[in-house]
Design a protein around this motif. Structure first.
Motif, PDB file in Angstrom:
ATOM      1  N   UNK A  28      -3.652  90.732 -22.258  1.00 51.74           N
ATOM      2  CA  UNK A  28      -5.065  90.577 -21.922  1.00 51.74           C
ATOM      3  C   UNK A  28      -5.292  90.733 -20.423  1.00 51.74           C
ATOM      4  N   UNK A  29      -4.430  90.092 -19.636  1.00 48.35           N
ATOM      5  CA  UNK A  29      -4.557  90.216 -18.178  1.00 48.35           C
ATOM      6  C   UNK A  29      -4.374  91.665 -17.729  1.00 48.35           C
ATOM      7  N   UNK A  30      -3.373  92.340 -18.279  1.00 47.90           N
ATOM      8  CA  UNK A  30      -3.152  93.739 -17.912  1.00 47.90           C
ATOM      9  C   UNK A  30      -4.403  94.576 -18.182  1.00 47.90           C
ATOM     10  N   UNK A  31      -5.000  94.381 -19.346  1.00 48.52           N
ATOM     11  CA  UNK A  31      -6.201  95.149 -19.699  1.00 48.52           C
ATOM     12  C   UNK A  31      -7.364  94.825 -18.757  1.00 48.52           C
ATOM     13  N   UNK A  51     -10.590  86.730 -16.121  1.00 45.34           N
ATOM     14  CA  UNK A  51      -9.242  86.604 -15.557  1.00 45.34           C
ATOM     15  C   UNK A  51      -8.963  85.163 -15.163  1.00 45.34           C
ATOM     16  N   UNK A  52      -9.928  84.519 -14.481  1.00 41.79           N
ATOM     17  CA  UNK A  52      -9.744  83.126 -14.082  1.00 41.79           C
ATOM     18  C   UNK A  52      -9.517  82.239 -15.310  1.00 41.79           C
ATOM     19  N   UNK A  53     -10.244  82.483 -16.384  1.00 38.84           N
ATOM     20  CA  UNK A  53     -10.052  81.673 -17.600  1.00 38.84           C
ATOM     21  C   UNK A  53      -8.627  81.781 -18.110  1.00 38.84           C
ATOM     22  N   UNK A  54      -8.095  82.990 -18.101  1.00 44.17           N
ATOM     23  CA  UNK A  54      -6.717  83.166 -18.555  1.00 44.17           C
ATOM     24  C   UNK A  54      -5.735  82.507 -17.601  1.00 44.17           C
ATOM     25  N   UNK A  55      -5.996  82.600 -16.302  1.00 42.98           N
ATOM     26  CA  UNK A  55      -5.104  81.942 -15.347  1.00 42.98           C
ATOM     27  C   UNK A  55      -5.136  80.429 -15.522  1.00 42.98           C
ATOM     28  N   UNK A  56      -6.323  79.874 -15.736  1.00 39.08           N
ATOM     29  CA  UNK A  56      -6.449  78.419 -15.873  1.00 39.08           C
ATOM     30  C   UNK A  56      -5.875  77.913 -17.192  1.00 39.08           C
ATOM     31  N   UNK A  57      -5.912  78.724 -18.227  1.00 40.76           N
ATOM     32  CA  UNK A  57      -5.441  78.295 -19.546  1.00 40.76           C
ATOM     33  C   UNK A  57      -3.954  77.955 -19.460  1.00 40.76           C
ATOM     34  N   UNK A  58      -3.633  76.771 -19.862  1.00 40.15           N
ATOM     35  CA  UNK A  58      -2.234  76.345 -19.819  1.00 40.15           C
ATOM     36  C   UNK A  58      -1.607  76.607 -21.177  1.00 40.15           C
ATOM     37  N   UNK A  59      -0.604  77.474 -21.201  1.00 38.81           N
ATOM     38  CA  UNK A  59       0.071  77.785 -22.459  1.00 38.81           C
ATOM     39  C   UNK A  59       1.532  77.340 -22.452  1.00 38.81           C
ATOM     40  N   UNK A  60       1.838  76.409 -21.553  1.00 37.78           N
ATOM     41  CA  UNK A  60       3.195  75.886 -21.480  1.00 37.78           C
ATOM     42  C   UNK A  60       3.433  74.806 -22.519  1.00 37.78           C
ATOM     43  N   UNK A 134      -7.336  85.506  -6.011  1.00 38.15           N
ATOM     44  CA  UNK A 134      -7.754  84.235  -5.421  1.00 38.15           C
ATOM     45  C   UNK A 134      -6.749  83.736  -4.403  1.00 38.15           C
ATOM     46  N   UNK A 135      -5.471  83.820  -4.737  1.00 42.52           N
ATOM     47  CA  UNK A 135      -4.428  83.392  -3.809  1.00 42.52           C
ATOM     48  C   UNK A 135      -4.387  84.301  -2.580  1.00 42.52           C
ATOM     49  N   UNK A 136      -4.562  85.599  -2.797  1.00 47.02           N
ATOM     50  CA  UNK A 136      -4.567  86.526  -1.665  1.00 47.02           C
ATOM     51  C   UNK A 136      -5.765  86.275  -0.750  1.00 47.02           C
ATOM     52  N   UNK A 137      -6.919  85.965  -1.339  1.00 49.07           N
ATOM     53  CA  UNK A 137      -8.084  85.606  -0.521  1.00 49.07           C
ATOM     54  C   UNK A 137      -7.799  84.338   0.270  1.00 49.07           C
ATOM     55  N   UNK A 138      -7.145  83.377  -0.381  1.00 51.13           N
ATOM     56  CA  UNK A 138      -6.748  82.150   0.316  1.00 51.13           C
ATOM     57  C   UNK A 138      -5.775  82.435   1.446  1.00 51.13           C
ATOM     58  N   UNK A 139      -4.870  83.381   1.224  1.00 54.74           N
ATOM     59  CA  UNK A 139      -3.939  83.774   2.282  1.00 54.74           C
ATOM     60  C   UNK A 139      -4.709  84.343   3.470  1.00 54.74           C
ATOM     61  N   UNK A 140      -5.743  85.123   3.183  1.00 49.37           N
ATOM     62  CA  UNK A 140      -6.586  85.648   4.262  1.00 49.37           C
ATOM     63  C   UNK A 140      -7.207  84.522   5.071  1.00 49.37           C
TER      64      UNK A 140
END
Length: 185
Positions: A28-31, A51-60, A134-140
C-alpha cells in the motif's frame, strides 16, 4: 480445553497473519508513494494523510505499544514533553522496528530543544522508512536550528524527491536559499 482453543484462535491467526499484514502495508505504501510523485497538487494532502495513517498504524506484536502511543500523543498535545518522551521511549524499547515510535520521540526531542537527540532519532526513522517525508522535514528544521543552512536545504530537497508537491519544502528551500545568499527573509 475447547474453550481455550476458541479464545486462542484469533491470537494465533493474528500472529500468523502478521507478515502478510506487513507485506500488504508495504505494498500500500509503495503504491501511495508512486502516486505521490505524479499527483495533482490539490490531491497531494489526501495522499499524505493516507500515508500517515499507514505509518501510525501499529502492526507489531507488543500489546502495550498502542497504549503507550496514546499516552505519548496525549502528553505531547498537552505540552507535557517529559511524559511524552518517556512514553515514546517505551514504545521504542518495546518495538525498535516501529519507525513511528522513533519519529514521535524525534518530534518531542525537537520541541524540548534536544536537537542532536532529535537528529539521532530521525536517523533511526530513515533507516526503517527512507521515504519518511515527515522525518526529513524535521531534519530540515533541526539543521536550521543548528545554523546548517545547506544541510537544511539538502533535507528539504530529499523531501521533494519523495513528494514533489510539498509546498512547505518548496517554501523552505526558497527561504533558505535567500538566507544563504544574504538576502533578507
Amino acid at each position: 480445553m475447547r474453550r481455550i482453543l476458541v479464545l486462542l484462535l484469533p491470537i494465533l491467526l493474528f500472529v500468523l497473519a502478521g507478515p502478510a499484514v506487513a507485506q500488504d502495508r508495504a505494498a500500500q505504501l509503495d503504491a501511495l508513494f508512486d502516486r505521490l510523485k505524479t499527483v495533482a497538487p490539490e490531491d497531494e494532502p489526501a495522499l499524505q494523510t493516507q500515508i500517515w495513517r499507514l505509518w501510525f498504524a501499529y502492526d507489531g506484536t507488543d500489546p502495550d505499544v498502542p497504549g503507550l502511543l496514546e499516552r505519548g500523543n496525549t502528553a505531547m498535545a498537552k505540552d507535557d514533553y517529559t511524559v511524552a518522551e518517556a512514553a515514546f521511549t517505551a514504545v521504542i524499547e518495546s518495538d525498535p522496528a516501529y519507525a513511528e515510535g522513533w519519529n514521535r520521540r524525534a518530534t518531542v526531542r525537537y520541541l524540548r530543544g534536544n536537537i542532536q537527540g532529535s537528529i539521532a532519532d530521525i536517523d533511526q526513522v530513515l533507516a526503517r522508512e527512507p521515504r519518511h517525508f515527515g522525518a526529513l522535514s524535521g531534519l530540515g528544521l533541526c539543521r536550521i536550528k543548528l545554523g546548517d543552512i545547506q544541510g537544511a536545504i539538502d533535507a528539504y530537497q530529499r523531501v521533494l524527491v519523495i513528494d514533489p508537491q510539498m509546498a512547505t519544502a518548496h517554501t523552505q528551500i526558497e527561504r533558505l536559499k535567500k538566507l544563504q545568499a544574504g538576502d533578507p527573509i
